[in-house]
Design a protein around this motif. Sequence first.
Motif, PDB file in Angstrom:
ATOM      1  N   ILE A   1      59.078  94.500  86.249  1.00  0.00           N
ATOM      2  CA  ILE A   1      60.400  94.643  86.871  1.00  0.00           C
ATOM      3  C   ILE A   1      61.443  93.977  85.976  1.00  0.00           C
ATOM      4  CG2 ILE A   1      61.814  94.067  88.878  1.00  0.00           C
ATOM      5  CD1 ILE A   1      59.181  94.036  90.513  1.00  0.00           C
ATOM      6  N   GLY A   2      62.527  94.695  85.708  1.00  0.00           N
ATOM      7  CA  GLY A   2      63.615  94.138  84.915  1.00  0.00           C
ATOM      8  C   GLY A   2      64.343  93.049  85.676  1.00  0.00           C
ATOM      9  N   ARG A   3      64.605  91.963  85.002  1.00  0.00           N
ATOM     10  CA  ARG A   3      65.288  90.819  85.610  1.00  0.00           C
ATOM     11  C   ARG A   3      66.302  90.260  84.618  1.00  0.00           C
ATOM     12  NH1 ARG A   3      63.360  90.441  90.570  1.00  0.00           N
ATOM     13  NH2 ARG A   3      61.140  90.676  90.873  1.00  0.00           N
ATOM     14  N   CYS A   4      67.053  89.288  85.070  1.00  0.00           N
ATOM     15  CA  CYS A   4      68.066  88.656  84.239  1.00  0.00           C
ATOM     16  C   CYS A   4      68.005  87.145  84.433  1.00  0.00           C
ATOM     17  CB  CYS A   4      69.449  89.181  84.623  1.00  0.00           C
ATOM     18  SG  CYS A   4      70.780  88.452  83.674  1.00  0.00           S
ATOM     19  N   LYS A   5      68.069  86.434  83.327  1.00  0.00           N
ATOM     20  CA  LYS A   5      68.053  84.973  83.365  1.00  0.00           C
ATOM     21  C   LYS A   5      69.449  84.473  82.985  1.00  0.00           C
ATOM     22  CE  LYS A   5      64.421  83.012  81.609  1.00  0.00           C
ATOM     23  NZ  LYS A   5      63.430  82.446  80.668  1.00  0.00           N
ATOM     24  N   PHE A   6      70.124  83.790  83.938  1.00  0.00           N
ATOM     25  CA  PHE A   6      71.394  83.138  83.644  1.00  0.00           C
ATOM     26  C   PHE A   6      71.066  81.742  83.108  1.00  0.00           C
ATOM     27  CE2 PHE A   6      73.301  85.655  87.356  1.00  0.00           C
ATOM     28  CZ  PHE A   6      73.798  86.654  86.529  1.00  0.00           C
ATOM     29  N   LEU A   7      71.372  81.492  81.848  1.00  0.00           N
ATOM     30  CA  LEU A   7      71.191  80.163  81.266  1.00  0.00           C
ATOM     31  C   LEU A   7      72.411  79.334  81.637  1.00  0.00           C
ATOM     32  CD1 LEU A   7      69.970  81.265  77.751  1.00  0.00           C
ATOM     33  CD2 LEU A   7      68.576  80.608  79.707  1.00  0.00           C
ATOM     34  N   LEU A   8      72.173  78.183  82.265  1.00  0.00           N
ATOM     35  CA  LEU A   8      73.253  77.382  82.836  1.00  0.00           C
ATOM     36  C   LEU A   8      73.262  75.963  82.295  1.00  0.00           C
ATOM     37  CD1 LEU A   8      72.626  78.483  86.519  1.00  0.00           C
ATOM     38  CD2 LEU A   8      74.487  79.268  85.040  1.00  0.00           C
ATOM     39  N   HIS A   9      74.454  75.409  82.163  1.00  0.00           N
ATOM     40  CA  HIS A   9      74.576  73.991  81.834  1.00  0.00           C
ATOM     41  C   HIS A   9      74.098  73.217  83.062  1.00  0.00           C
ATOM     42  CE1 HIS A   9      76.309  70.125  80.802  1.00  0.00           C
ATOM     43  NE2 HIS A   9      76.422  70.590  79.563  1.00  0.00           N
ATOM     44  N   PRO A  10      73.309  72.165  82.881  1.00  0.00           N
ATOM     45  CA  PRO A  10      72.754  71.465  84.056  1.00  0.00           C
ATOM     46  C   PRO A  10      73.780  70.700  84.891  1.00  0.00           C
ATOM     47  CG  PRO A  10      72.105  70.363  82.028  1.00  0.00           C
ATOM     48  CD  PRO A  10      72.787  71.634  81.626  1.00  0.00           C
ATOM     49  N   ASP A  11      74.945  70.393  84.327  1.00  0.00           N
ATOM     50  CA  ASP A  11      75.949  69.650  85.088  1.00  0.00           C
ATOM     51  C   ASP A  11      76.629  70.567  86.107  1.00  0.00           C
ATOM     52  OD1 ASP A  11      75.369  67.410  83.607  1.00  0.00           O
ATOM     53  OD2 ASP A  11      77.111  67.608  82.289  1.00  0.00           O
ATOM     54  N   VAL A  12      76.756  70.060  87.327  1.00  0.00           N
ATOM     55  CA  VAL A  12      77.419  70.792  88.412  1.00  0.00           C
ATOM     56  C   VAL A  12      78.829  70.224  88.558  1.00  0.00           C
ATOM     57  CG1 VAL A  12      77.374  71.296  90.876  1.00  0.00           C
ATOM     58  CG2 VAL A  12      75.237  71.214  89.589  1.00  0.00           C
ATOM     59  N   VAL A  13      79.820  71.110  88.496  1.00  0.00           N
ATOM     60  CA  VAL A  13      81.225  70.713  88.614  1.00  0.00           C
ATOM     61  C   VAL A  13      81.705  71.115  90.007  1.00  0.00           C
ATOM     62  CG1 VAL A  13      83.552  71.036  87.692  1.00  0.00           C
ATOM     63  CG2 VAL A  13      81.576  71.078  86.143  1.00  0.00           C
TER      64      VAL A  13
END
Length: 139
Positions: free
Chosen positions: A79-91
Amino acid sequence: MALNILKLCVGCDSVEDLEAWIAHKRAERGGPHHFHITRMVPQRTADLDGGSLYWVIKGSVQCRQRLLGIEPFVDGEGIGRCKFLLHPDVVRTHWQPRRPFQGWRYLQLEDAPDDLGAGSALAEMPPKLRLELAELGLL
């Protein structure tokens, strides 16, 4: 002008819950990287450069994480998926009410809530009090 993503944060009752989940997943994976996997791949990936993923928690946009990249992939079941790479800091951001929706949505920069400044009265307010004031329509 950077484009953003808006996503429901299912399973979290507060920004603190999200931060604890991020810390748990980073420790579990054994590295500094943080990502979120979703089904659909954005078509406007070039426009997302410099954007953020805004999290809707309990019916309001409450925080964001900077998008570092987007990686489409195929999982073990084909199944095709998408990975959002995120900065670990939450603003933390000003709260902005949002109705429930499925998946994610694009969020224009002019429609995105402003960040709460460090040391601001709202940022220092206990989350429970902020929630109560928001439910009363005072925030």
